[in-house]
Design a protein around this motif. Structure first.
Motif, PDB file in Angstrom:
ATOM      1  N   VAL B 134      -0.984 -32.602  25.690  1.00  0.00           N
ATOM      2  CA  VAL B 134      -1.798 -32.431  26.833  1.00  0.00           C
ATOM      3  C   VAL B 134      -1.973 -33.945  27.370  1.00  0.00           C
ATOM      4  O   VAL B 134      -1.818 -34.130  28.607  1.00  0.00           O
ATOM      5  N   VAL B 135      -2.197 -34.907  26.512  1.00  0.00           N
ATOM      6  CA  VAL B 135      -2.461 -36.235  26.909  1.00  0.00           C
ATOM      7  C   VAL B 135      -0.967 -36.890  27.386  1.00  0.00           C
ATOM      8  O   VAL B 135      -1.041 -37.410  28.291  1.00  0.00           O
ATOM      9  N   GLY B 142      -9.030 -32.867  31.687  1.00  0.00           N
ATOM     10  CA  GLY B 142      -9.920 -33.015  30.560  1.00  0.00           C
ATOM     11  C   GLY B 142      -9.770 -31.849  29.434  1.00  0.00           C
ATOM     12  O   GLY B 142      -8.778 -30.986  29.699  1.00  0.00           O
ATOM     13  N   VAL B 143     -10.281 -32.140  28.169  1.00  0.00           N
ATOM     14  CA  VAL B 143      -9.883 -31.152  27.117  1.00  0.00           C
ATOM     15  C   VAL B 143     -11.013 -30.955  26.294  1.00  0.00           C
ATOM     16  O   VAL B 143     -12.212 -31.804  26.150  1.00  0.00           O
ATOM     17  N   ILE B 144     -11.285 -29.827  26.022  1.00  0.00           N
ATOM     18  CA  ILE B 144     -12.153 -29.302  25.101  1.00  0.00           C
ATOM     19  C   ILE B 144     -11.743 -28.854  23.655  1.00  0.00           C
ATOM     20  O   ILE B 144     -10.675 -28.029  23.637  1.00  0.00           O
ATOM     21  N   ARG B 161      -6.467 -43.208  24.727  1.00  0.00           N
ATOM     22  CA  ARG B 161      -5.732 -43.116  25.915  1.00  0.00           C
ATOM     23  C   ARG B 161      -6.717 -42.717  27.261  1.00  0.00           C
ATOM     24  O   ARG B 161      -5.986 -42.395  28.153  1.00  0.00           O
ATOM     25  N   GLY B 162      -7.815 -42.715  26.693  1.00  0.00           N
ATOM     26  CA  GLY B 162      -8.696 -42.503  28.284  1.00  0.00           C
ATOM     27  C   GLY B 162      -8.469 -41.045  28.781  1.00  0.00           C
ATOM     28  O   GLY B 162      -8.895 -40.887  29.987  1.00  0.00           O
ATOM     29  N   ARG B 330     -17.539 -36.051  32.176  1.00  0.00           N
ATOM     30  CA  ARG B 330     -16.701 -37.363  31.779  1.00  0.00           C
ATOM     31  C   ARG B 330     -15.676 -37.512  32.819  1.00  0.00           C
ATOM     32  O   ARG B 330     -15.403 -38.859  33.026  1.00  0.00           O
ATOM     33  N   ILE B 331     -14.956 -36.419  33.338  1.00  0.00           N
ATOM     34  CA  ILE B 331     -14.001 -36.750  34.562  1.00  0.00           C
ATOM     35  C   ILE B 331     -14.754 -37.449  35.693  1.00  0.00           C
ATOM     36  O   ILE B 331     -13.991 -38.449  36.013  1.00  0.00           O
TER      37      ILE B 331
END
Lengths: 353, 353
Positions: B134-135, B142-144, B161-162, B330-331
């Motif tokens: 994903v990154v 964004g990731v959960i 990696r932000g 966060r985003i």
DNA sequence: GGCAAGAACTGTAACGTTACAGATTGAATC
DNA sequence: GATTCAATCTGTAACGTTACAGTTCTTGCC
């Protein structure tokens, strides 16, 4: 050979080379191999007019630098999203049902370029709405729906607009489409047969809501088998597997206190059976003695609830995998007939100590 | 006023106008309003340098014709995917756990432009792999993640990696990040307190696998509360909530047959408690008499299993909603501290007939 | 030697969007 | 009357990909 007129992909970016490396694109490979982007693009998809040596060289480089096609680029250009949308009712009662479905789908999609997007809707709203959204915005290449109805608006909508889809459950509306279904007719036939063999006479059915297709299958199997074994039905119309645990429990207890109470239950859902058992016991009756219950389950918990229960396992994970294969088949233009599957229930299982 | 030099969006297409209407784009609106695409684009996002009258006119037209920004176009141009990726272990045991999490997330995402993509992995493979995917491909904004570990590679990877993310569970690695967690320390403290009040002396804990963060919270609360109430622990190390129902059941029965068997259990998971109860009864002991069990549950089934159980409810749907809000925060660049939440367990509930 | 035909490769444009660097006004200022 | 300025609008280019229409080169044929 004018090779250096190719533009390196990062030209104009003043960052030192030690900075973050942008993901490689076709342009990167084109630069590295000295070829044109078009050639690279075609080489990667094994187009016939690319020389064997070039093709191999390009593919080697692509693999080495970990090239992955940019999804947005492909999607914008071709319209192909590489997305399967799972349309879900977020009011769905309990149970690992949805988890298993998702796991099954994921499993089948893992080997493909497809991503799984969950598109939710609330049962209170129009079930057509999420489907319309996906179709109208072309935000997926294929759709999976559940809670299928005999005459299903969503099926009609997608059919008419050529959106590939597969349904969890069948329809009866003269439209041929991909589906996977559990044979609920066979299930309730077997369930009734079991109860008949146990000497039960007056059976009640905890059915799905009557709007759904599998209500009819389950009901028909139930009715036909009652007939065949000469048993009678105790109507239990108000309760469905969609009701809350508390409601089913209360309705069951009420039913059991009536003079013509049932001595056997066929249950269409595992969670509902928890409530059935509680209701039966609330009314002071004993499972395996005053009454027997045959239930479907997708988890393996019912025999831990009461060993006296008879269960039939429904493999929802398998259903998910089948549905995924079916939509993908439709997207690939495969024949509908080959993308319809029915899962036969295994035998009714008693608790095996 | 040279208005007709705008190119109509469907020029060159020879289809009759009765054919399928392509979805409207900025170009369509530009043509209809006589404005440039840039102006339309800016008008739709309330940019300051667009006149109020123009802005309203554009927005009206856009609404009328049902304009929706093309996701691929936006994504390609800006890199914004409008996707939240939920990284899931597809070996997850049973329970509506994952369903509820997904429903909660969906609920929170419904009011936003975000889509939910499920990114699966198998516990056998490297848990970092899906996150890396994903990154590296920037396939989500964004990731959960769940199954958080105290020193979590995935957290480190995304932090460095932000990539905005939120974790279900906390870490202890000196990296501050968004999370939602159930207070498992408080849970096991309350659970032990309850068992102490019931006069139980020798307690065992059915814990999560020791690699996970909440193992430590639960264990610490358990140990501290044992100390406080002067109780002792009966080690039950081999079994974890990740084991199969059958395994836990067998291990529990074995444990109960030992001379120093426990007279109380604290269970970290609803499905595990099914197995605990079965194991206890296999060994010939009676719940509420020989032993008491306090368990967490995310569904509402435990009191139907055995009314003697004591339960604490964990609202996983809420957790999902919190997690979604946290990633989105966060985003949007919101402060991390405001995106960390801990859910306090409700009181231990006995069965209320 | 001239020419056709194929094999192998290439450049341009377009999908829908937004960043950027203008262009065009009209009004305010000197 | 010229100049500045802000307000409002516009065209071009680019994100990464593929369809399409070439272009170049080799080879074979008469």
């Amino acid at each position: 050979m004018a090779m250096n007129d190719k533009t390196p992909p990062d030209e104009g970016v003043e960052q030192a080379n030690g900075g973050e490396a942008n993901p490689p694109t076709l342009k990167t490979i084109a630069f590295m191999t000295g070829l044109g982007v078009t050639t690279v693009s075609r080489a990667l998809k094994d187009a016939p007019e690319i020389g064997a040596a070039t093709r191999q060289r390009v593919q080697l480089v692509a693999r080495q630098i970990g090239y992955r096609p940019n999804r947005a680029g492909v999607r914008l250009r071709t319209g192909k999203t590489n997305v399967i949308s799972l349309v879900l009712d977020t009011e769905e009662q309990v149970g690992g049902f949805v988890s298993d479905l998702i796991y099954g789908i994921s499993e089948a999609l893992a080997q493909t370029p497809y991503h799984l997007v969950v598109t939710p809707y609330s049962r209170n709203n129009d079930p057509l709405e999420p489907v319309r959204y996906v179709v109208d915005t072309a935000s997926a290449d294929g759709v999976i729906i559940s809670r299928t109805e005999p005459d299903d608006k969503r099926v009609r909508y997608m059919s008419e607009r050529g959106m590939p889809f597969a349904t969890h459950g069948r329809t009866h509306m003269g439209i041929d489409h991909a589906f996977h279904d559990f044979d609920n007719y066979a299930y309730s036939v077997e369930a009734v047969k079991k109860l008949a063999a146990l000497g039960r006479k007056r059976l009640a059915l905890l059915a799905p809501p009557s709007s759904l297709s599998y209500y009819h299958h389950m009901r028909d199997g139930f009715a036909d088998a009652l007939m065949e074994h000469g048993l009678s039905e105790v109507p239990f119309p108000t309760a469905t597997v969609d009701h809350s645990i508390e409601d089913i429990r209360k309705l069951t207890a009420d039913l059991m206190r009536r003079p013509n109470r049932p001595d056997g239950f066929v249950s269409g859902a595992g969670a509902g059976t928890f409530a059935l058992v509680a209701g039966v016991e609330d009314a002071g009756f004993k499972l395996g003695q005053d009454i027997d219950i045959v239930s479907k389950q997708s988890s393996k918990l019912l025999h831990l609830l009461r060993p006296q229960l008879y269960v039939v396992n429904e493999d929802v994970r398998l259903a998910g995998a089948e549905l995924a294969r079916a939509v993908i088949g439709r997207i690939a233009g495969r024949d509908i007939a080959s993308l319809q599957s029915l899962s036969t229930p295994s035998a009714v299982e008693a608790y095996d100590a």
